[in-house]
Design an enzyme around this catalytic site. Sequence first.
Site, PDB file in Angstrom:
ATOM      1  N   ILE A  58     -25.880  22.024  52.094  1.00 44.31           N
ATOM      2  CA  ILE A  58     -27.224  22.350  52.562  1.00 44.31           C
ATOM      3  C   ILE A  58     -27.330  23.829  52.899  1.00 44.31           C
ATOM      4  O   ILE A  58     -26.324  24.478  53.212  1.00 44.31           O
ATOM      5  CB  ILE A  58     -27.588  21.478  53.797  1.00 44.31           C
ATOM      6  CG1 ILE A  58     -29.065  21.657  54.185  1.00 44.31           C
ATOM      7  CG2 ILE A  58     -26.661  21.757  54.968  1.00 44.31           C
ATOM      8  CD1 ILE A  58     -29.555  20.657  55.226  1.00 44.31           C
ATOM      9  N   CYS A  59     -28.541  24.343  52.797  1.00 45.82           N
ATOM     10  CA  CYS A  59     -28.879  25.707  53.199  1.00 45.82           C
ATOM     11  C   CYS A  59     -28.188  26.729  52.292  1.00 45.82           C
ATOM     12  O   CYS A  59     -28.429  26.758  51.092  1.00 45.82           O
ATOM     13  CB  CYS A  59     -28.531  25.909  54.673  1.00 45.82           C
ATOM     14  SG  CYS A  59     -29.273  27.379  55.428  1.00 45.82           S
ATOM     15  N   ALA A  60     -27.313  27.565  52.830  1.00 47.01           N
ATOM     16  CA  ALA A  60     -26.638  28.575  52.017  1.00 47.01           C
ATOM     17  C   ALA A  60     -25.422  28.028  51.281  1.00 47.01           C
ATOM     18  O   ALA A  60     -24.905  28.671  50.361  1.00 47.01           O
ATOM     19  CB  ALA A  60     -26.215  29.750  52.904  1.00 47.01           C
ATOM     20  N   GLY A 107     -29.541  20.305  50.044  1.00 48.58           N
ATOM     21  CA  GLY A 107     -30.662  20.397  50.974  1.00 48.58           C
ATOM     22  C   GLY A 107     -31.102  21.833  51.156  1.00 48.58           C
ATOM     23  O   GLY A 107     -30.310  22.769  50.995  1.00 48.58           O
TER      24      GLY A 107
END
Length: 339
Positions: A58-60, A107
């Site tokens: 998720i994210c980075a 995500g």
Amino acid sequence: MYGVTVVADASVADCADASYDLVVLPGGVPGADNLGGCAALEGIVRRHALGGGLCAAICAAPPLALARWGLLDGVKATAHPEFVDKFPAEVAGVDANVVVDGRVVTGRGPAAAMEFALALVDQLYGKGKVDEIAKPMMVRYEPGYAFEELNPVQWRCSGTPRVLIPVANGSEEMEVLVTVDVLRRAKADVVVASAEEVVVARHGTRIVADALLQDAAGQQFDLIVVPGGMPGVKTTLADKVELMALLKEHAAAGRAYGAIGAATAQVLEPHGLIGGSMKATTCASRADRPSECGSRVVVDGNLATSGSTGTAMEFALAVVEKLLGPEAAREVAEALLFV
């Protein structure tokens, strides 16, 4: 990333020979970049993925770890908007909160964390388990926050807000960690104070507090927030004489206080901290409770309450708005992709 200390169950090296049904990589910088640069972790995840195991990030972390290792080649994936351009050409970037493509789940960012986690539950257990979990947590997938305000007053705060968050064994970890994260993003001075030296949250997460409760009880704060979670709030926090004395003195002085989930009914109400015609909300809505209000987040004067774990981010942004103003809250919400 924002100073919340949790204790790992094991080191990456200890996991080298173990097998898992799912491997999840969290985001955050420099955390995701550090994960991507860890050769031992790369070996574990690569072996897991090539063996048909379920992988998630998720994210980075999708571009900085999975894509960096070549494990997203030919896969549709999402990531935080600031890191989408880090995907190589072999990855089909998608603008979505959550993307499931084969055995890979990705995500978008912090605000999508709940949806992302429930997508993983769906992959492991099916939709029935998702519904079983999501309903009592009051999960809401739409971004943005709002709160019902009754009897508006200006919350007292001079300079940097000082916030106390008391925790105990059994506290709901998401209600603790999300609230601390959001308030620290807003530059509040947050003190997590524990009733015990070792705090094991409701679902086994070990949280390292900033101070012991008895030491924090002698200090002054602009806001005190009591997270929920059983049995922590009922068997420990509600019976802590120093905490209840501090809360009562704090409220009597006209300073802001609040609770999430079970803490409203188990801590505030029994000690007379929701008095008269004050309205609150809690995870256990009861028609026979005169103070009960059906909204997800309610601010009544100096009191802020919210319904359950799934409302924690909305609650935290609401108290940021009351302490620091709408612009400060919006700035944090945008950073969280919660707009």
